[in-house]
Design a protein around this motif. Structure first.
Motif, PDB file in Angstrom:
ATOM      1  N   ALA A  72      47.268  43.674  41.207  1.00  0.00           N
ATOM      2  CA  ALA A  72      46.030  43.995  41.923  1.00  0.00           C
ATOM      3  C   ALA A  72      46.287  44.134  43.426  1.00  0.00           C
ATOM      4  O   ALA A  72      45.336  44.229  44.207  1.00  0.00           O
ATOM      5  N   SER A  73      47.546  44.155  43.811  1.00  0.00           N
ATOM      6  CA  SER A  73      47.966  44.302  45.219  1.00  0.00           C
ATOM      7  C   SER A  73      47.499  43.166  46.110  1.00  0.00           C
ATOM      8  O   SER A  73      47.211  43.366  47.287  1.00  0.00           O
ATOM      9  N   VAL A  74      47.393  41.979  45.555  1.00  0.00           N
ATOM     10  CA  VAL A  74      47.121  40.783  46.353  1.00  0.00           C
ATOM     11  C   VAL A  74      48.473  40.174  46.693  1.00  0.00           C
ATOM     12  O   VAL A  74      49.174  39.685  45.826  1.00  0.00           O
ATOM     13  N   ARG A  75      48.827  40.226  47.971  1.00  0.00           N
ATOM     14  CA  ARG A  75      50.116  39.723  48.426  1.00  0.00           C
ATOM     15  C   ARG A  75      49.909  38.513  49.334  1.00  0.00           C
ATOM     16  O   ARG A  75      48.939  38.462  50.090  1.00  0.00           O
ATOM     17  N   PRO A  76      50.807  37.550  49.286  1.00  0.00           N
ATOM     18  CA  PRO A  76      50.621  36.347  50.101  1.00  0.00           C
ATOM     19  C   PRO A  76      50.728  36.594  51.597  1.00  0.00           C
ATOM     20  O   PRO A  76      50.159  35.858  52.397  1.00  0.00           O
ATOM     21  N   GLY A  77      51.419  37.624  52.018  1.00  0.00           N
ATOM     22  CA  GLY A  77      51.585  37.889  53.436  1.00  0.00           C
ATOM     23  C   GLY A  77      50.493  38.745  54.051  1.00  0.00           C
ATOM     24  O   GLY A  77      50.466  38.947  55.258  1.00  0.00           O
ATOM     25  N   GLU A  78      49.576  39.244  53.240  1.00  0.00           N
ATOM     26  CA  GLU A  78      48.567  40.170  53.743  1.00  0.00           C
ATOM     27  C   GLU A  78      47.238  39.521  54.081  1.00  0.00           C
ATOM     28  O   GLU A  78      46.493  40.044  54.902  1.00  0.00           O
ATOM     29  N   SER A  79      46.909  38.422  53.425  1.00  0.00           N
ATOM     30  CA  SER A  79      45.620  37.776  53.701  1.00  0.00           C
ATOM     31  C   SER A  79      45.712  36.292  53.367  1.00  0.00           C
ATOM     32  O   SER A  79      46.610  35.846  52.646  1.00  0.00           O
ATOM     33  N   ALA A  80      44.760  35.555  53.891  1.00  0.00           N
ATOM     34  CA  ALA A  80      44.711  34.120  53.599  1.00  0.00           C
ATOM     35  C   ALA A  80      44.388  33.895  52.124  1.00  0.00           C
ATOM     36  O   ALA A  80      44.898  32.960  51.505  1.00  0.00           O
ATOM     37  N   TYR A  81      43.541  34.743  51.556  1.00  0.00           N
ATOM     38  CA  TYR A  81      43.208  34.621  50.131  1.00  0.00           C
ATOM     39  C   TYR A  81      44.468  34.785  49.280  1.00  0.00           C
ATOM     40  O   TYR A  81      44.719  33.999  48.357  1.00  0.00           O
ATOM     41  N   GLY A  82      45.267  35.791  49.587  1.00  0.00           N
ATOM     42  CA  GLY A  82      46.504  36.000  48.838  1.00  0.00           C
ATOM     43  C   GLY A  82      47.448  34.819  48.954  1.00  0.00           C
ATOM     44  O   GLY A  82      48.077  34.408  47.977  1.00  0.00           O
ATOM     45  N   ALA A  83      47.535  34.260  50.174  1.00  0.00           N
ATOM     46  CA  ALA A  83      48.402  33.102  50.369  1.00  0.00           C
ATOM     47  C   ALA A  83      47.918  31.913  49.544  1.00  0.00           C
ATOM     48  O   ALA A  83      48.715  31.200  48.933  1.00  0.00           O
ATOM     49  N   LEU A  84      46.612  31.691  49.508  1.00  0.00           N
ATOM     50  CA  LEU A  84      46.069  30.574  48.733  1.00  0.00           C
ATOM     51  C   LEU A  84      46.214  30.791  47.228  1.00  0.00           C
ATOM     52  O   LEU A  84      46.423  29.834  46.476  1.00  0.00           O
ATOM     53  N   VAL A  85      46.110  32.031  46.786  1.00  0.00           N
ATOM     54  CA  VAL A  85      46.297  32.326  45.359  1.00  0.00           C
ATOM     55  C   VAL A  85      47.710  31.955  44.923  1.00  0.00           C
ATOM     56  O   VAL A  85      47.913  31.288  43.909  1.00  0.00           O
ATOM     57  N   TYR A  86      48.686  32.369  45.708  1.00  0.00           N
ATOM     58  CA  TYR A  86      50.070  32.061  45.352  1.00  0.00           C
ATOM     59  C   TYR A  86      50.399  30.588  45.571  1.00  0.00           C
ATOM     60  O   TYR A  86      51.224  30.024  44.858  1.00  0.00           O
ATOM     61  N   LEU A  87      49.756  29.957  46.538  1.00  0.00           N
ATOM     62  CA  LEU A  87      49.922  28.518  46.728  1.00  0.00           C
ATOM     63  C   LEU A  87      49.404  27.756  45.512  1.00  0.00           C
ATOM     64  O   LEU A  87      50.059  26.832  45.018  1.00  0.00           O
TER      65      LEU A  87
END
Length: 100
Positions: A20-35
């Motif tokens: 879905a193109s959610v990357r940890p380096g692009e947004s805080a949401y992406g970072a929290l998802v991968y965290l």
């Protein structure tokens, strides 16, 4: 079987967000998802380790009605892992849908 399902759930979660193109380096949401996925992965590793230890005690005959603390601790960690994973899923998937 349950451990395989836990590992597969984490893999599907990461793969779905990556697709879905959610990357940890692009947004805080992406970072929290991968965290959240990483934290769940750590708990799954601990559950697997404790499960293998408990099975080794069972095979060695050191797990019975009196000496069952390793079994009870493993069960408690499994319950905690499931609860945290469900809460994480609710936050990662439910909260964005609730706020629009």
């Amino acid at each position: 079987l349950g451990v395989g399902c836990l590992v597969a759930a984490i893999a599907v979660e990461i793969f779905g967000h990556w697709q879905a193109s959610v990357r940890p380096g692009e947004s805080a949401y992406g970072a929290l998802v991968y965290l959240a996925a990483g934290l769940n992965g750590q708990l799954v590793f601990a559950v697997v380790t404790m499960g293998l230890f408990t099975m080794a005690r069972q095979i060695a005959g050191r797990l019975d009605d009196v000496r069952r603390s390793s079994f009870e601790n493993t069960v408690l960690l499994v319950y905690y892992t499931v609860g945290q994973a469900l809460l994480g899923l609710a936050l990662v998937h439910g909260f964005p849908r609730a706020v629009g």
